[in-house]
Structures are given as C-alpha cells and as structure tokens.
Design an enzyme around this catalytic site. Structure first.
Site, PDB file in Angstrom:
ATOM      1  N   LYS A   1      80.941 109.875 -44.880  1.00  0.00           N
ATOM      2  CA  LYS A   1      80.551 108.674 -45.635  1.00  0.00           C
ATOM      3  C   LYS A   1      79.175 108.188 -45.182  1.00  0.00           C
ATOM      4  O   LYS A   1      78.288 107.939 -45.973  1.00  0.00           O
ATOM      5  CB  LYS A   1      81.621 107.609 -45.442  1.00  0.00           C
ATOM      6  CG  LYS A   1      81.398 106.261 -46.082  1.00  0.00           C
ATOM      7  CD  LYS A   1      80.587 105.272 -45.298  1.00  0.00           C
ATOM      8  CE  LYS A   1      81.062 104.943 -43.921  1.00  0.00           C
ATOM      9  NZ  LYS A   1      82.209 104.104 -43.795  1.00  0.00           N
TER      10      LYS A   1
ATOM     11  N   HIS B   1      60.368  88.169 -32.407  1.00  0.00           N
ATOM     12  CA  HIS B   1      59.623  87.865 -33.617  1.00  0.00           C
ATOM     13  C   HIS B   1      58.652  88.980 -33.952  1.00  0.00           C
ATOM     14  O   HIS B   1      58.028  89.526 -33.051  1.00  0.00           O
ATOM     15  CB  HIS B   1      58.842  86.561 -33.399  1.00  0.00           C
ATOM     16  CG  HIS B   1      58.088  86.116 -34.595  1.00  0.00           C
ATOM     17  ND1 HIS B   1      58.705  85.597 -35.704  1.00  0.00           N
ATOM     18  CD2 HIS B   1      56.762  86.142 -34.862  1.00  0.00           C
ATOM     19  CE1 HIS B   1      57.786  85.306 -36.612  1.00  0.00           C
ATOM     20  NE2 HIS B   1      56.611  85.632 -36.135  1.00  0.00           N
TER      21      HIS B   1
ATOM     22  N   CYS C   1      84.578 108.189 -41.979  1.00  0.00           N
ATOM     23  CA  CYS C   1      83.357 107.522 -41.498  1.00  0.00           C
ATOM     24  C   CYS C   1      82.125 108.435 -41.447  1.00  0.00           C
ATOM     25  O   CYS C   1      81.041 108.027 -41.880  1.00  0.00           O
ATOM     26  CB  CYS C   1      83.571 106.979 -40.081  1.00  0.00           C
ATOM     27  SG  CYS C   1      85.187 106.290 -39.785  1.00  0.00           S
TER      28      CYS C   1
ATOM     29  N   ALA D   1     103.293 119.651 -37.003  1.00  0.00           N
ATOM     30  CA  ALA D   1     104.316 119.418 -35.987  1.00  0.00           C
ATOM     31  C   ALA D   1     105.144 118.224 -36.416  1.00  0.00           C
ATOM     32  O   ALA D   1     104.605 117.237 -36.930  1.00  0.00           O
ATOM     33  CB  ALA D   1     103.662 119.141 -34.637  1.00  0.00           C
TER      34      ALA D   1
ATOM     35  N   GLY E   1      91.689 109.308 -32.270  1.00  0.00           N
ATOM     36  CA  GLY E   1      92.592 108.733 -31.276  1.00  0.00           C
ATOM     37  C   GLY E   1      93.368 109.807 -30.527  1.00  0.00           C
ATOM     38  O   GLY E   1      93.440 109.794 -29.290  1.00  0.00           O
TER      39      GLY E   1
ATOM     40  N   CYS F   1      88.288 110.289 -39.687  1.00  0.00           N
ATOM     41  CA  CYS F   1      86.943 109.797 -39.384  1.00  0.00           C
ATOM     42  C   CYS F   1      85.894 110.891 -39.543  1.00  0.00           C
ATOM     43  O   CYS F   1      84.892 110.714 -40.222  1.00  0.00           O
ATOM     44  CB  CYS F   1      86.899 109.219 -37.967  1.00  0.00           C
ATOM     45  SG  CYS F   1      85.231 108.838 -37.438  1.00  0.00           S
TER      46      CYS F   1
ATOM     47  N   GLU G   1      66.195  87.198 -35.607  1.00  0.00           N
ATOM     48  CA  GLU G   1      65.733  86.009 -34.873  1.00  0.00           C
ATOM     49  C   GLU G   1      66.261  84.730 -35.522  1.00  0.00           C
ATOM     50  O   GLU G   1      66.438  83.718 -34.860  1.00  0.00           O
ATOM     51  CB  GLU G   1      64.206  85.966 -34.773  1.00  0.00           C
ATOM     52  CG  GLU G   1      63.496  85.698 -36.079  1.00  0.00           C
ATOM     53  CD  GLU G   1      61.984  85.603 -35.904  1.00  0.00           C
ATOM     54  OE1 GLU G   1      61.532  84.810 -35.065  1.00  0.00           O
ATOM     55  OE2 GLU G   1      61.252  86.345 -36.595  1.00  0.00           O
TER      56      GLU G   1
ATOM     57  N   GLU H   1      81.892 100.676 -50.418  1.00  0.00           N
ATOM     58  CA  GLU H   1      80.975 101.651 -49.810  1.00  0.00           C
ATOM     59  C   GLU H   1      80.635 102.770 -50.803  1.00  0.00           C
ATOM     60  O   GLU H   1      79.468 103.119 -50.994  1.00  0.00           O
ATOM     61  CB  GLU H   1      81.590 102.223 -48.534  1.00  0.00           C
ATOM     62  CG  GLU H   1      81.634 101.195 -47.400  1.00  0.00           C
ATOM     63  CD  GLU H   1      82.225 101.737 -46.110  1.00  0.00           C
ATOM     64  OE1 GLU H   1      82.839 102.816 -46.121  1.00  0.00           O
ATOM     65  OE2 GLU H   1      82.056 101.060 -45.072  1.00  0.00           O
TER      66      GLU H   1
ATOM     67  N   TYR I   1      86.945  97.990 -48.511  1.00  0.00           N
ATOM     68  CA  TYR I   1      85.906  98.741 -47.795  1.00  0.00           C
ATOM     69  C   TYR I   1      85.488  99.992 -48.572  1.00  0.00           C
ATOM     70  O   TYR I   1      84.312 100.208 -48.837  1.00  0.00           O
ATOM     71  CB  TYR I   1      86.478  99.286 -46.489  1.00  0.00           C
ATOM     72  CG  TYR I   1      86.520  98.430 -45.271  1.00  0.00           C
ATOM     73  CD1 TYR I   1      85.552  98.556 -44.286  1.00  0.00           C
ATOM     74  CD2 TYR I   1      87.566  97.548 -45.043  1.00  0.00           C
ATOM     75  CE1 TYR I   1      85.618  97.827 -43.111  1.00  0.00           C
ATOM     76  CE2 TYR I   1      87.648  96.808 -43.875  1.00  0.00           C
ATOM     77  CZ  TYR I   1      86.667  96.951 -42.905  1.00  0.00           C
ATOM     78  OH  TYR I   1      86.742  96.228 -41.741  1.00  0.00           O
TER      79      TYR I   1
END
Ligand code: NDP
Length: 489
Positions: free
Chosen positions: A51, A472, A48, A115, A16, A43, A477, A182, A178
C-alpha cells in the site's frame, strides 16, 4: 527426552508471529512456525508495505504539477502500471525472503503449511502430521469481508488490489474507513475515476470530526466522488443489468428504484482480479452506475474459521476473534493469541509489541501486560491523517477541555496558489493541562505524529508544547505556537 516437540509453536507468519518466534528462539526455546501463505503476512504481502509503495507511486503526478508551478518544464504522462507492478512483486518477494532468513537465522523451524489446533498442546499440519508444543501462539490475523449483498463475490477486496494486471478506468469503493480512503487517494492519483459509497454521515468514523471534515474536502478536491450516507444495494455484471449493458464511467448514471435483494454474507473467494469486466451497481439513493471494478473496504474478520480453537476449548468473541487477557493468554492456559486475530488494536506495530510482551511473559519470566494506551497511527491518504489520543468529542465527554486548532495553507502550497490546507489540533485537559489528543492532516502527518506521540505518551502538557522552540519555517511549528484556545468546552 523432552515432553513436547517444541517449546513454542507459532501459527501464522505475519509481523507479530515472526517477531514472537524469533524473540522466543533467542531465549533458547525450541520454536517452530507454520505459515500457509507467504511469510510476512498481511502487512508485508497484502497490506501496509505494498500500500505504501503504491502511495509513493501515486504521488508522482502531484509532485510534477507542483514542480511545474514552481517553474520546472515538466509534464506527467499516464501512469504505467505495467512498469510498476512487476517491481512491486519483486520487492514483496525480496521482503518475504528477508523474513525467511530472519527466521532461519534464529533457528526457528518453518513449516510452509496450514496448521490447525488439534488439542491444547498439539498442532496438525497439512502435510506433516501432528507436532506437540508446550505453548501455542495463534497469530493468524484476519481477512477482508464483503457485505451481505447478492453478487458480492464480483467485488474485489484489498488483497486483490495488489494483484491487478491493469488499472481500471473507474472504481467504486464501498466503505469509508482506513482502507477505503487510502485506496481512494492512491487510485485517484494514479488516474482512476474513483467513487466512494460510505454508509456513515462522514468518512473515517472514530477519528476527530474536524480532521475527517478537512480530509473529506481534500479528497473531493482531488476528484474523488465521495457519497456519504450511501450504501450499495445491488450489483451484477453489466451484461446482466436489469435493462441491459451500460457504458462505464461517470456518464453512466441514471435514476431507478432501489432493489432489496440480499444474499448470504460472503467471505467467498472473489473474482480473478486480472479478469476485468464492468459491474452494474445500484446505490441506496437509487443511482445506477457501471464501474470497471467494485472494491469492498468494509472491514476485516479474524481468521479463526476451521482453526480447531473452539474444539480445544478456546473462547471466541461473536465476531470470531479470540478472547485474551492482558498477557495475550486465552482461557486455555497453553494457548496464546496476538495481533489482528484478537481484535484489540489491528495495527502491525501493536501485533509486534504483543508478540514481544508474550515472549517476556512466557519465556523470560517477566509478566508483561500489553500497553494499548495512546497508540499513534496514520491513515495514508493524500494528505495523510495522523492521530494519537482522544478525539475532541471523546475528551469532552470526560471533562472540561481546551481545543487548540489551526488550519492553513503551507507556504509551498500558498506559493503556487494551491488550495491544499493542513490541520494541526491539540485537545488539552483544562484541569491537568495534559495534551489528551493530537490530530494532524498534512503531508507526512504519519511522520509528525510518530514524534509527537512520544511527548504525549510522556504526559506532555500544553505548556510543554509552548516552551518548545519552533523550527522555522515548517508546518509543524504551528503546533508550538497556538496561543489561544479555539474553543473550550
Ligand atoms: P474500517 O473498520 O476502518 O472501515 C470499515 C468501513 O466499512 C467503515 O466505513 C464501515 O462503516 C464500513 N462498513 C462495514 N460494513 C459495511 C457494510 N455492510 N456495508 C457498507 N459499509 C460497511 O476497516 P478497514 O477494512 O478499512 O480496515 C481494517 C483495519 O485495518 C483498520 O481498523 C485498521 O486498524 C487497519 N488498517 C490500518 C491502516 C493504517 O494503519 N494506515 C491501513 C489499513 C488498515 P461504519 O464506519 O459506518 O461502520
């Protein structure tokens, strides 16, 4: 001369913060960013990305076994962590370099330093004194917490899992969310004996019950020892166990009365993950066991301690996260916050969107609230769980619904006589026909739910799904061909 050293000072170099810094700099703003650890944040460095690479690594044995069943002469040996781990480290170094390059390329000044906020327009850096900024963006994320139990510092947290020098033989995972699920699948599929103690009646609270049930069964089938309604009550080094050292592994079980010793909650530094040593544990059901490692996957907390936020007048929630409005602005007008530190939806893509909305609002003059509705997400278990929108229970509370669900063995699994099942489920508003929620348990459910997320975000109805031609033969589907509701409520 400018009133401030920078137009924007970003604290935290995760997904971020980096995105916000780059986007703000591209508007011509003078931007600096401080990161005390490694660029990329949770992350990229300890979440993430590593992982998912471990998920890929852990799929090898099942792929080889499936290949065998299809007729290949193939044999899986043991997994060689010593070969994988240095490559993982190299990849993370490479990605960290990419983040640094992106910031350099956008002319964002980088401070490799902690900081903290000195006042609403001033940031204090560990080695570089203070700098002033018109706006400060706090994007410092969160950190994993251990529960309040004596000797909790002997347990690992998710950060440590990427630093292990060798794979343990046995691992107790405390928690059922989570991260617990995992890592349970990753470690089991790498050959580790895995036990889960989850305090709830089922794993993955907050997800659709049917999906939770199927996934829990799948995890048990792959050999994970899942204990729900169970907590860890005591732990210590095996040599300090009440009646002496115990062997490691599943045969080390014995009954004993539960203790009630509890100490202060801890975010205290844990053990050196390289230093293995068996841990004696006792569960709430009285079971004693020794594990090579205990992993606490018991939630995360915002990294606001010692940040100078309260001193600057910023309101925090009781759990330490920063209170912000729809534009990510705190109650101190010059200070904004995005990502996990705000405890809204703690997911990487959400933090990135919050960062971009902040830049639109503050640097492009386009006030942009962050849209937190209908966020698709996936739990990277094996099989994966993909979800978007409401669970069946949540939707039923709001009004009449129809539930369309199917669970079956995909053709590749049926062919090799494997018991693996998948689940496809749509929760539909009986009145508007809009699909309120979609839940998938299947290989690559994360990929499927990303695409279905578009349709649901656009307001797709069940009839929109019906009139979409199936592809298919595929697993997905079935999502287009569920004609009659499994139930209505
Ligand atoms: P979660 O909130 O998902 O799970 C925490 C688990 O710990 C729950 O099962 C909770 O139980 C349990 N717990 C909490 N406190 C205690 C305690 N004192 N004793 C025993 N059990 C306890 O947190 P995670 O740490 O797994 O993940 C944090 C966040 O990170 C997630 O919410 C998610 O947003 C994000 N994340 C996303 C991923 C993805 O997108 N694939 C992957 C990993 C993390 P109970 O349910 O009963 O409260």
């Amino acid at each position: 001369m400018a009133e401030y050293d920078y137009d924007l000072f970003v604290i935290g170099g995760g997904s971020g913060g980096v995105r916000a810094a780059r986007m703000a700099a591209q508007t011509g703003a003078r931007v600096a960013l401080a990161e005390e650890s490694r660029l990329g944040g949770t992350c990229v460095i300890r979440g993430c990305v590593p992982k998912k690479l471990m998920v890929f690594a852990s799929q090898g044995a099942a792929q080889i076994s499936d290949a065998q069943a299809f007729g290949w002469e193939a044999r899986a040996g043991d997994f060689d962590w010593a070969r994988f781990h240095p490559r993982l480290r190299e990849e993370l170094d490479r990605l960290e370099g990419v983040y640094r390059k992106l910031l350099d390329g956008s002319e964002v000044e980088i401070f490799d330093s902690r900081a903290v906020i000195a006042d609403p327009h001033t940031v204090r850096l560990d080695d570089d004194g203070t700098v002033s900024a018109k706006h400060i963006l706090v994007a410092v994320g969160g950190y994993p917490v251990r529960p309040e139990i004596e000797n909790a510092d002997l347990g690992l947290v998710s950060d440590d899992m990427f630093l292990l020098e060798e794979l343990p033989k046995s691992l107790l995972i405390v928690g059922g969310g989570y991260i617990a699920c995992e890592f349970a699948c990753i470690m089991r599929n790498l050959g580790v004996e895995v036990t889960i103690y989850a305090r709830g009646a089922q794993i993955l609270k907050g997800f659709d019950d049917e999906a939770r049930g199927l996934l829990s069964e799948a995890m048990k089938q792959c050999g994970i020892d899942v204990h729900t309604g169970t907590t860890l009550t005591e732990m210590c080094r095996a040599e300090d166990a009440p009646s002496g050292p115990r062997p490691t592994g599943s045969d080390a079980t014995m009954g004993a009365p539960a203790g009630d010793d509890e100490a202060a909650a801890t975010d205290a530094p844990g053990p050196d993950p390289k230093a293995t040593g068996p841990i004696w544990t006792q569960a709430s059901n009285g079971v004693e066991k020794v594990f090579d490692h205990v992993l606490f996957a018991t939630g995360r907390r915002a990294s606001t301690d010692g940040m100078g936020l309260e001193e600057a007048g910023v309101t925090l929630q009781r759990n330490g996260s920063i209170v912000v409005d729809a534009y990510s602005q705190t109650n101190v007008p010059s200070i904004y916050a995005i990502g996990d530190v705000t405890d809204r939806v703690p997911l990487t893509p959400v933090a990135i969107r919050e960062g971009m909305a902040f830049v639109d609002t503050v640097f492009k003059g386009e006030p942009t609230p962050v849209d937190h509705a209908l966020i698709p997400s996936a739990v990277f278990t094996q099989p994966e769980l993909g979800t978007v929108g409401m669970t069946e229970d949540e939707a039923a509370e709001q009004g009449p619904i129809e539930v369309y669900a199917t669970s079956f063995r995909p053709m590749n699994k049926a062919f090799i006589d494997s018991h693996s099942r998948v689940l496809m489920k749509l929760v539909v508003c009986a009145e508007t026909r809009r699909v309120l929620g979609c839940h998938i348990v299947a290989p690559d459910a994360g990929e499927l739910i990303q695409m279905i997320g578009v349709a649901i975000k656009m307001g797709a109805t069940k009839e929109d799904f019906d009139r979409t031609c199936a592809v298919h033969p595929t697993i997905s589907e079935e999502m287009m061909t569920m004609r009659a509701p499994a139930r209505t409520t």
